[in-house]
Design a protein around this motif. Structure first.
Motif, PDB file in Angstrom:
ATOM      1  N   MET A  67      -6.123   8.942  -2.576  1.00 56.30           N
ATOM      2  CA  MET A  67      -6.730   8.254  -1.265  1.00 56.30           C
ATOM      3  C   MET A  67      -5.751   8.714   0.069  1.00 56.30           C
ATOM      4  O   MET A  67      -4.521   8.561   0.063  1.00 56.30           O
ATOM      5  N   THR A  68      -6.249   9.005   1.151  1.00 57.34           N
ATOM      6  CA  THR A  68      -5.442   9.399   2.109  1.00 57.34           C
ATOM      7  C   THR A  68      -5.124   8.011   3.058  1.00 57.34           C
ATOM      8  O   THR A  68      -5.764   7.061   2.959  1.00 57.34           O
ATOM      9  N   ALA A  69      -3.759   8.077   3.564  1.00 53.19           N
ATOM     10  CA  ALA A  69      -3.259   6.848   4.161  1.00 53.19           C
ATOM     11  C   ALA A  69      -3.222   7.269   5.627  1.00 53.19           C
ATOM     12  O   ALA A  69      -3.204   8.336   6.188  1.00 53.19           O
ATOM     13  N   THR A  70      -3.570   5.878   6.497  1.00 49.46           N
ATOM     14  CA  THR A  70      -3.486   6.249   8.023  1.00 49.46           C
ATOM     15  C   THR A  70      -2.567   5.216   8.543  1.00 49.46           C
ATOM     16  O   THR A  70      -2.157   4.431   7.704  1.00 49.46           O
ATOM     17  N   ARG A  71      -1.950   5.395   9.695  1.00 46.06           N
ATOM     18  CA  ARG A  71      -1.231   4.279  10.419  1.00 46.06           C
ATOM     19  C   ARG A  71      -1.956   3.261  10.745  1.00 46.06           C
ATOM     20  O   ARG A  71      -2.865   3.375  11.573  1.00 46.06           O
ATOM     21  N   SER A  72      -1.803   1.753  10.463  1.00 48.98           N
ATOM     22  CA  SER A  72      -2.236   0.776  11.075  1.00 48.98           C
ATOM     23  C   SER A  72      -1.773   0.403  12.466  1.00 48.98           C
ATOM     24  O   SER A  72      -0.675   1.080  12.979  1.00 48.98           O
ATOM     25  N   ALA A  73      -2.132  -0.503  13.030  1.00 49.98           N
ATOM     26  CA  ALA A  73      -1.714  -0.927  14.272  1.00 49.98           C
ATOM     27  C   ALA A  73      -0.528  -1.433  14.378  1.00 49.98           C
ATOM     28  O   ALA A  73       0.283  -1.132  15.522  1.00 49.98           O
ATOM     29  N   ASP A  74       0.103  -1.835  13.349  1.00 57.46           N
ATOM     30  CA  ASP A  74       1.595  -2.374  13.398  1.00 57.46           C
ATOM     31  C   ASP A  74       2.614  -1.166  12.770  1.00 57.46           C
ATOM     32  O   ASP A  74       3.621  -1.542  12.643  1.00 57.46           O
ATOM     33  N   GLY A  75       2.077  -0.051  12.691  1.00 64.38           N
ATOM     34  CA  GLY A  75       2.900   1.034  12.248  1.00 64.38           C
ATOM     35  C   GLY A  75       2.915   1.291  10.558  1.00 64.38           C
ATOM     36  O   GLY A  75       3.474   2.326  10.271  1.00 64.38           O
ATOM     37  N   GLY A  76       2.376   0.392   9.840  1.00 64.58           N
ATOM     38  CA  GLY A  76       2.352   0.686   8.276  1.00 64.58           C
ATOM     39  C   GLY A  76       1.285   1.593   8.005  1.00 64.58           C
ATOM     40  O   GLY A  76       0.575   1.832   8.750  1.00 64.58           O
ATOM     41  N   ASP A  77       1.380   2.240   6.957  1.00 64.78           N
ATOM     42  CA  ASP A  77       0.390   2.883   6.375  1.00 64.78           C
ATOM     43  C   ASP A  77      -0.744   2.298   5.641  1.00 64.78           C
ATOM     44  O   ASP A  77      -0.354   1.249   4.828  1.00 64.78           O
ATOM     45  N   VAL A  78      -1.756   2.588   5.974  1.00 64.17           N
ATOM     46  CA  VAL A  78      -2.950   1.851   5.215  1.00 64.17           C
ATOM     47  C   VAL A  78      -3.977   2.907   4.664  1.00 64.17           C
ATOM     48  O   VAL A  78      -4.110   3.884   5.296  1.00 64.17           O
ATOM     49  N   SER A  79      -4.734   2.558   3.649  1.00 65.02           N
ATOM     50  CA  SER A  79      -5.675   3.341   3.109  1.00 65.02           C
ATOM     51  C   SER A  79      -6.896   3.473   3.933  1.00 65.02           C
ATOM     52  O   SER A  79      -7.057   2.752   4.966  1.00 65.02           O
ATOM     53  N   GLU A  80      -7.831   4.704   3.589  1.00 67.37           N
ATOM     54  CA  GLU A  80      -9.013   4.662   4.481  1.00 67.37           C
ATOM     55  C   GLU A  80      -9.800   3.457   4.357  1.00 67.37           C
ATOM     56  O   GLU A  80     -10.497   3.316   5.294  1.00 67.37           O
ATOM     57  N   SER A  81      -9.954   2.929   3.485  1.00 68.12           N
ATOM     58  CA  SER A  81     -10.859   1.846   3.234  1.00 68.12           C
ATOM     59  C   SER A  81     -10.367   0.577   3.971  1.00 68.12           C
ATOM     60  O   SER A  81     -11.316  -0.012   4.815  1.00 68.12           O
ATOM     61  N   TRP A  82      -9.082   0.411   4.145  1.00 67.06           N
ATOM     62  CA  TRP A  82      -8.397  -0.664   4.970  1.00 67.06           C
ATOM     63  C   TRP A  82      -8.830  -0.179   6.442  1.00 67.06           C
ATOM     64  O   TRP A  82      -8.791  -0.930   7.235  1.00 67.06           O
ATOM     65  N   ALA A  83      -8.184   1.013   6.746  1.00 68.40           N
ATOM     66  CA  ALA A  83      -8.572   1.463   8.268  1.00 68.40           C
ATOM     67  C   ALA A  83     -10.039   1.193   8.758  1.00 68.40           C
ATOM     68  O   ALA A  83     -10.212   0.713  10.053  1.00 68.40           O
ATOM     69  N   GLN A  84     -10.794   1.522   7.729  1.00 68.56           N
ATOM     70  CA  GLN A  84     -12.363   1.122   8.070  1.00 68.56           C
ATOM     71  C   GLN A  84     -12.772  -0.179   8.248  1.00 68.56           C
ATOM     72  O   GLN A  84     -13.362  -0.518   9.240  1.00 68.56           O
ATOM     73  N   VAL A  85     -12.156  -1.159   7.529  1.00 64.96           N
ATOM     74  CA  VAL A  85     -12.165  -2.443   7.590  1.00 64.96           C
ATOM     75  C   VAL A  85     -11.519  -2.910   9.123  1.00 64.96           C
ATOM     76  O   VAL A  85     -12.153  -3.789   9.976  1.00 64.96           O
ATOM     77  N   LEU A  86     -10.481  -2.538   9.198  1.00 61.77           N
ATOM     78  CA  LEU A  86      -9.874  -2.695  10.707  1.00 61.77           C
ATOM     79  C   LEU A  86     -10.805  -2.318  11.684  1.00 61.77           C
ATOM     80  O   LEU A  86     -11.023  -3.056  12.699  1.00 61.77           O
ATOM     81  N   ALA A  87     -11.141  -1.191  11.792  1.00 69.12           N
ATOM     82  CA  ALA A  87     -12.030  -0.632  12.913  1.00 69.12           C
ATOM     83  C   ALA A  87     -13.321  -1.392  13.087  1.00 69.12           C
ATOM     84  O   ALA A  87     -13.570  -1.684  14.141  1.00 69.12           O
ATOM     85  N   ASP A  88     -14.046  -1.804  11.783  1.00 64.04           N
ATOM     86  CA  ASP A  88     -15.089  -2.687  11.823  1.00 64.04           C
ATOM     87  C   ASP A  88     -14.849  -3.959  12.365  1.00 64.04           C
ATOM     88  O   ASP A  88     -15.596  -4.597  13.160  1.00 64.04           O
ATOM     89  N   PHE A  89     -13.834  -4.495  11.955  1.00 62.68           N
ATOM     90  CA  PHE A  89     -13.497  -5.956  12.470  1.00 62.68           C
ATOM     91  C   PHE A  89     -13.067  -5.884  14.130  1.00 62.68           C
ATOM     92  O   PHE A  89     -13.433  -6.894  14.529  1.00 62.68           O
TER      93      PHE A  89
END
Length: 71
Positions: free
Chosen positions: A1-23
């Motif tokens: 699973m690919t990781a991306t950087r969250s708004a606070d600088g931590g790495d999050v998975s693509e599924s979490w990144a999508q949830v953050l973007a949708d929210f």
């Protein structure tokens, strides 16, 4: 699973990144919250996502009551 950087600088998975973007879209477009409120909500959710990823929960659907309480 690919990781991306969250708004606070931590790495999050693509599924979490999508949830953050949708929210973020929901808060800004549908609830019409201020940019400061949106940022506050996203910061909290990104911290939860980071915590979940450290627990090995790379998908938001994997959250349990136990994992939420440990946060």
């Amino acid at each position: 699973m690919t990781a991306t950087r969250s708004a606070d600088g931590g790495d999050v998975s693509e599924s979490w990144a999508q949830v953050l973007a949708d929210f973020e879209h929901h808060l800004a477009a549908e609830r019409d919250l201020s940019k400061h409120s949106v940022r506050a909500y996203l910061t909290d959710l990104a911290a939860l996502a980071d915590h979940a990823n450290r627990m090995g929960l790379s998908d938001p659907a994997d959250l349990t009551i136990r994992s939420l309480r440990s946060y």
